[in-house]
Write a protein that holds these residues in place. Sequence first.
Motif, PDB file in Angstrom:
ATOM      1  N   ALA A 109       0.812  -1.215   0.000  1.00 13.64           N
ATOM      2  CA  ALA A 109       0.000   0.000   0.000  1.00 13.64           C
ATOM      3  C   ALA A 109       0.849   1.270   0.000  1.00 13.64           C
ATOM      4  CB  ALA A 109      -0.913  -0.010   1.227  1.00 13.64           C
ATOM      5  N   PRO A 110       0.231   2.406  -0.300  1.00 18.25           N
ATOM      6  CA  PRO A 110       0.939   3.687  -0.229  1.00 18.25           C
ATOM      7  C   PRO A 110       1.179   4.148   1.203  1.00 18.25           C
ATOM      8  CG  PRO A 110      -1.012   3.813  -1.653  1.00 18.25           C
ATOM      9  CD  PRO A 110      -1.117   2.553  -0.847  1.00 18.25           C
ATOM     10  N   TYR A 111       0.517   3.505   2.148  1.00 21.92           N
ATOM     11  CA  TYR A 111       0.573   3.917   3.553  1.00 21.92           C
ATOM     12  C   TYR A 111       0.298   2.690   4.411  1.00 21.92           C
ATOM     13  CZ  TYR A 111      -4.142   4.214   1.709  1.00 21.92           C
ATOM     14  OH  TYR A 111      -5.304   3.941   1.016  1.00 21.92           O
ATOM     15  N   SER A 112       0.500   2.823   5.708  1.00 26.72           N
ATOM     16  CA  SER A 112       0.116   1.742   6.617  1.00 26.72           C
ATOM     17  C   SER A 112      -1.374   1.862   6.887  1.00 26.72           C
ATOM     18  CB  SER A 112       0.904   1.836   7.936  1.00 26.72           C
ATOM     19  OG  SER A 112       2.261   1.500   7.722  1.00 26.72           O
ATOM     20  N   GLU A 113      -2.118   0.849   6.484  1.00 29.99           N
ATOM     21  CA  GLU A 113      -3.574   0.917   6.599  1.00 29.99           C
ATOM     22  C   GLU A 113      -4.023   0.967   8.059  1.00 29.99           C
ATOM     23  OE1 GLU A 113      -5.337  -2.299   4.459  1.00 29.99           O
ATOM     24  OE2 GLU A 113      -4.611  -1.599   2.508  1.00 29.99           O
ATOM     25  N   TRP A 114      -5.179   1.610   8.263  1.00 34.76           N
ATOM     26  CA  TRP A 114      -5.773   1.668   9.595  1.00 34.76           C
ATOM     27  C   TRP A 114      -6.156   0.264  10.065  1.00 34.76           C
ATOM     28  CZ3 TRP A 114      -9.450   5.453   6.867  1.00 34.76           C
ATOM     29  CH2 TRP A 114      -8.864   6.725   6.791  1.00 34.76           C
ATOM     30  N   MET A 115      -6.095   0.044  11.371  1.00 38.87           N
ATOM     31  CA  MET A 115      -6.550  -1.236  11.902  1.00 38.87           C
ATOM     32  C   MET A 115      -8.040  -1.378  11.633  1.00 38.87           C
ATOM     33  SD  MET A 115      -6.448  -0.761  16.042  1.00 38.87           S
ATOM     34  CE  MET A 115      -7.064  -2.436  16.270  1.00 38.87           C
ATOM     35  N   TRP A 116      -8.488  -2.604  11.428  1.00 36.60           N
ATOM     36  CA  TRP A 116      -9.825  -2.821  10.886  1.00 36.60           C
ATOM     37  C   TRP A 116     -10.752  -3.592  11.823  1.00 36.60           C
ATOM     38  CZ3 TRP A 116     -11.363  -7.937  10.118  1.00 36.60           C
ATOM     39  CH2 TRP A 116     -10.345  -8.885  10.235  1.00 36.60           C
ATOM     40  N   PHE A 117     -10.286  -3.953  13.010  1.00 36.43           N
ATOM     41  CA  PHE A 117     -11.074  -4.829  13.868  1.00 36.43           C
ATOM     42  C   PHE A 117     -11.019  -4.319  15.302  1.00 36.43           C
ATOM     43  CE2 PHE A 117     -12.039  -8.547  16.382  1.00 36.43           C
ATOM     44  CZ  PHE A 117     -12.923  -9.291  15.616  1.00 36.43           C
ATOM     45  N   GLY A 118     -12.174  -4.190  15.948  1.00 35.14           N
ATOM     46  CA  GLY A 118     -12.167  -3.706  17.317  1.00 35.14           C
ATOM     47  C   GLY A 118     -13.541  -3.760  17.962  1.00 35.14           C
ATOM     48  N   MET A 119     -13.691  -3.025  19.068  1.00 39.99           N
ATOM     49  CA  MET A 119     -14.919  -3.048  19.844  1.00 39.99           C
ATOM     50  C   MET A 119     -15.893  -1.987  19.328  1.00 39.99           C
ATOM     51  SD  MET A 119     -16.059  -4.877  22.421  1.00 39.99           S
ATOM     52  CE  MET A 119     -14.929  -5.291  23.759  1.00 39.99           C
ATOM     53  N   ALA A 132     -23.055  -4.771  22.065  1.00 36.28           N
ATOM     54  CA  ALA A 132     -21.693  -4.493  21.589  1.00 36.28           C
ATOM     55  C   ALA A 132     -21.116  -5.747  20.956  1.00 36.28           C
ATOM     56  CB  ALA A 132     -20.810  -4.042  22.752  1.00 36.28           C
ATOM     57  N   MET A 133     -20.175  -5.539  20.041  1.00 39.35           N
ATOM     58  CA  MET A 133     -19.518  -6.695  19.434  1.00 39.35           C
ATOM     59  C   MET A 133     -18.130  -6.329  18.964  1.00 39.35           C
ATOM     60  SD  MET A 133     -21.527  -7.156  15.834  1.00 39.35           S
ATOM     61  CE  MET A 133     -20.826  -8.792  15.631  1.00 39.35           C
ATOM     62  N   MET A 134     -17.348  -7.361  18.701  1.00 37.09           N
ATOM     63  CA  MET A 134     -15.993  -7.173  18.185  1.00 37.09           C
ATOM     64  C   MET A 134     -16.005  -7.533  16.712  1.00 37.09           C
ATOM     65  SD  MET A 134     -13.793  -8.723  21.392  1.00 37.09           S
ATOM     66  CE  MET A 134     -14.768 -10.218  21.560  1.00 37.09           C
ATOM     67  N   ASP A 135     -15.748  -6.530  15.859  1.00 36.01           N
ATOM     68  CA  ASP A 135     -15.777  -6.794  14.424  1.00 36.01           C
ATOM     69  C   ASP A 135     -15.219  -5.602  13.673  1.00 36.01           C
ATOM     70  OD1 ASP A 135     -16.803  -7.757  11.701  1.00 36.01           O
ATOM     71  OD2 ASP A 135     -17.615  -9.276  13.047  1.00 36.01           O
ATOM     72  N   SER A 136     -15.387  -5.641  12.359  1.00 33.75           N
ATOM     73  CA  SER A 136     -14.931  -4.552  11.498  1.00 33.75           C
ATOM     74  C   SER A 136     -16.010  -3.480  11.385  1.00 33.75           C
ATOM     75  CB  SER A 136     -14.609  -5.094  10.100  1.00 33.75           C
ATOM     76  OG  SER A 136     -14.590  -4.053   9.152  1.00 33.75           O
ATOM     77  N   PRO A 137     -15.663  -2.211  11.567  1.00 31.69           N
ATOM     78  CA  PRO A 137     -16.667  -1.151  11.393  1.00 31.69           C
ATOM     79  C   PRO A 137     -17.146  -1.058   9.940  1.00 31.69           C
ATOM     80  CG  PRO A 137     -14.492  -0.207  11.752  1.00 31.69           C
ATOM     81  CD  PRO A 137     -14.369  -1.673  12.009  1.00 31.69           C
ATOM     82  N   ASP A 138     -16.321  -1.502   8.981  1.00 39.05           N
ATOM     83  CA  ASP A 138     -16.770  -1.542   7.589  1.00 39.05           C
ATOM     84  C   ASP A 138     -17.956  -2.499   7.470  1.00 39.05           C
ATOM     85  OD1 ASP A 138     -14.482  -0.067   7.325  1.00 39.05           O
ATOM     86  OD2 ASP A 138     -13.425  -1.498   6.054  1.00 39.05           O
ATOM     87  N   THR A 139     -17.767  -3.701   8.004  1.00 39.23           N
ATOM     88  CA  THR A 139     -18.825  -4.718   7.953  1.00 39.23           C
ATOM     89  C   THR A 139     -20.076  -4.236   8.678  1.00 39.23           C
ATOM     90  OG1 THR A 139     -17.191  -6.493   7.873  1.00 39.23           O
ATOM     91  CG2 THR A 139     -19.419  -7.090   8.569  1.00 39.23           C
ATOM     92  N   MET A 140     -19.871  -3.657   9.854  1.00 34.94           N
ATOM     93  CA  MET A 140     -21.032  -3.273  10.658  1.00 34.94           C
ATOM     94  C   MET A 140     -21.708  -2.008  10.136  1.00 34.94           C
ATOM     95  SD  MET A 140     -20.986  -5.928  12.237  1.00 34.94           S
ATOM     96  CE  MET A 140     -22.630  -5.590  12.846  1.00 34.94           C
TER      97      MET A 140
END
Length: 581
Positions: A225-235, A352-360
């Motif tokens: 990638a052109p940059y370090s991507e943001w983390m994708w998984f969390g609370m 609440a859940m642990m997952d990707s904000p893109d998915t949610m």
Amino acid sequence: MGTMKKRLLNLLLVSVLTGSALAACSNNNNDPKESSDPAATTDSSQAPAETTAFSDISPTIRGNKTPTQEQMDEVNNTLNDTYLGDLYDEKIPSHYDAYPYKKDVTLDVWLPADSQIPDMNNQVVQKQVEKLTGIKVNFITPPVGQEADAFTLMMSSGELPDIIIEPERYPGGLEAGVKDGAYLDLTDYMDKYAPNYSEWRNSDETRRKTTVTDSGKLLGFYGIAPYSEWMWFGMLIKKEALEKTGLDVPNTIDEWHTFLTKAKEVGYSEPLNYGSTYGQIFTGIINGAYGVWDWTFMDADGKVQWGPAQPKAKEYLATMQQWNKEGLLNKDWATADFNQRMASAISDKTAAMMDSPDTMWSYWKQQNNIDFVGALNPVLNAGDKAATTYKNFKRTGRSAAVTTQADDVEAAMRWLDFAYSKKGWEILNYGEYGKVHLVDETGKPYFQPDSYIYKDPDGQPVATTLVKYRMHSWPDIRDEHNSNPLIVAEGSYSGDIRKNWTENMDTSVAMPPITFTTEEASREGELGNQLSTLRNEYFAKIIKGQLPVDAYDKFLSEAKKMGLDEFLSIHQAALDRYNAR
């Protein structure tokens, strides 16, 4: 079948079925009469491609919201990239002199199937790449869920395609695959046949370091990638749950317990969706607060440690056992698959859940109008800094290897190399100009409101169109932050959550993408599987209350008997070599 293929069949059969590395294979590869040498099938005197000159069409394309068919054809059917801006610290290369390719070639490319792309051979982006490069491709995709068996059968058959996507599936990884005669060592041919990839990976030290072996070899093409991507998984927490409980976003473990308890009191029967198809309970989100990371991590001295063996493990397990006993977790957390988790997430059970904000954003907001917020990983004590073992080292997407049975190695490398050109970057990330994306005044592609991404003629959701009209995970220059429609769609706050996580969590414990030698890989895999099985069994049973917390002592003793120290020494050696690259 020729001598090389007979030898390769036998070698691969043994290697794939046993996972062992056979040193004799490398001798076969050194025989110029039998090896698949690019110089034997292509013009070895050809110089690296130079930048092709095009007439500047940026005045007619940039900022144009209603392009004519002629303008769309100029962008989609030619290699002219003059309308694209330079959006990053390093310029994306524009080497196109190899296209259209000089010979009539059809490459066989094996890759795992995507359940949302029924037929990769009709994927619109890949058809456009085929047209622009002049290199035809036949994709070979096993049925979804049968990838592992299909890969093993393919390798043991001795009949290989030209290119394999996700070549690290080979026992021992890419280096073992090269040593055993399955994959080509591309080191001597990268500059000549992959000028875009070579220039891009060398334009940044992190990209260079994460795409070369410890011994300095180039064995494949990586998504970089052109940059370090943001983390994708969390609370993630439903906004309505915060409103109903009257509480702020929790930070400490105690605050999380208070929030989940209150959420259960106000009607959320299973407030925390604890399971994860990305690793079940081992997500590093709650256990990380105790320093009990899922797997390996770096301690303050830069030494490799194993998370499940850390001092506060019993404290973590006692906490989760209590939460489970109190009914704060979903009952099927140990077994739920993705569809079960999503069904639970949109129900009134989950707060609440642990997952990707893109998915949610797709499942919660788009499809069910449920607003949500992101929370940093919990900490044990107020004032502690949230931490994570996730860190993107500009390596992303998928990788690819060229096999020793490639009929035209140059064609295989040229086809892969196109993805690292400016035109390839545009097409793979943003799809077709006109129907899928336009270009703004600065030369940056974007998805317009009536883009097929958002308004699919077949009525499919964005979660599907993001792989239907563009490539989401591929060996290319992935522009995740700007071309992931789940992030950039109007109203989406997924990217804001991911950015906040990334910028406000300590990543000093994160391990870089180390690689193992062929000998190490076999032993590491054996020990890793044993330790993982042991951890999964003990941790799950303790949290469920089927074993007392003190059973952890037996777990740790068994882990050490299995060879935990040896496992860590293998990782430490690999880390030391990585740091010396």
